[in-house]
Design a protein around this motif. Sequence first.
Motif, short mmCIF file in Angstrom:
data_model
loop_
_atom_site.label_atom_id
_atom_site.label_comp_id
_atom_site.label_asym_id
_atom_site.label_seq_id
_atom_site.Cartn_x
_atom_site.Cartn_y
_atom_site.Cartn_z
N GLU A 174 -23.41 -49.90 -37.02
CA GLU A 174 -24.07 -49.01 -36.07
C GLU A 174 -25.13 -48.15 -36.74
O GLU A 174 -26.11 -47.75 -36.10
N GLY A 177 -28.13 -50.26 -36.48
CA GLY A 177 -28.37 -50.90 -35.19
C GLY A 177 -28.34 -52.40 -35.18
O GLY A 177 -29.09 -53.03 -34.43
N THR A 179 -25.72 -56.06 -35.26
CA THR A 179 -24.42 -56.71 -35.19
C THR A 179 -24.53 -58.09 -35.80
O THR A 179 -25.37 -58.90 -35.37
N ARG A 219 -20.57 -57.44 -25.40
CA ARG A 219 -21.38 -56.78 -24.37
C ARG A 219 -21.42 -55.26 -24.55
O ARG A 219 -22.40 -54.61 -24.22
N ASP A 220 -20.33 -54.69 -25.07
CA ASP A 220 -20.27 -53.24 -25.25
C ASP A 220 -20.84 -52.78 -26.59
O ASP A 220 -20.80 -51.60 -26.91
N GLU A 222 -23.34 -51.47 -29.02
CA GLU A 222 -24.54 -50.65 -28.80
C GLU A 222 -25.47 -50.74 -30.00
O GLU A 222 -25.77 -49.75 -30.65
N THR A 223 -25.91 -51.94 -30.29
CA THR A 223 -26.91 -52.14 -31.34
C THR A 223 -28.06 -52.95 -30.76
O THR A 223 -27.88 -53.71 -29.80
#
Length: 251
Positions: A174, A177, A179, A219-220, A222-223
Amino acid sequence: MDTRATGWTEVAPGVNRLDVAHVNCYLVEAEGGLTLVDAGLPGTGPLLDSLLARLGARRSDIDALLLTHGHFDHVGMARGLSRDGVGMLVHPGDAALVRHPYRYAHERPRWAYPLRYPSAIPGLISMARHGALGVKGAVAAPRLADGAILDVPGRPRVVWTPGHTEGHCAFVFEHVGVTMCGDAIVTLDPYTGRRGPQIVAGAATADSVRALQSVEALRDVETGTLLPGHGEPWSRGVDEAIAAARRTGRH
């Protein structure tokens, strides 16, 4: 950074992508340390050494090797790195596969894919030239757990995404940013040559239905960027990547 000159690309601050024969691994510089995600093919070794030298480091300076899964093309340097004192972590579901990286479940026959998708043959040959047929197994600590925040440089969060393999995991960094989604979603399938977000073909995926369900776990996240195990980074949003993978479906 010019990848033609160096062979690696800085895809986010302190995140270096090493791409050999369309197989990616990632070296993360954070908090004064180094974390390597996946171990690529054996032929990735000289490129890793070159990048480490550029950073004023060597293999023994890598604090941790995190494995998204145990397939041969993601553990190619693992045994050598272990000899250099690098600790490896994997999900318990893939611990045996890391030791025996060719003994993996796949729902469709592998031999048929070069016949159906001849455009993929040059990439498969390149993988073989970089050691894909001679990977040695290794021992990794089976300590990755869904939702865990790892105490390694970058402090990634683990997201369990089974289907490609039983223990497949993604890693959310995170602070920059990104994944690293391994083969949960790729943007190039080495077995078909198709580009764009998708799951990997049944030639190397244990359960495609489960794999398509598992991408929902991302889906969740936040990157802004997905960094796949094969293919180019994806920066057009996780939701769009998932939608594209679902449209492509099983193959």
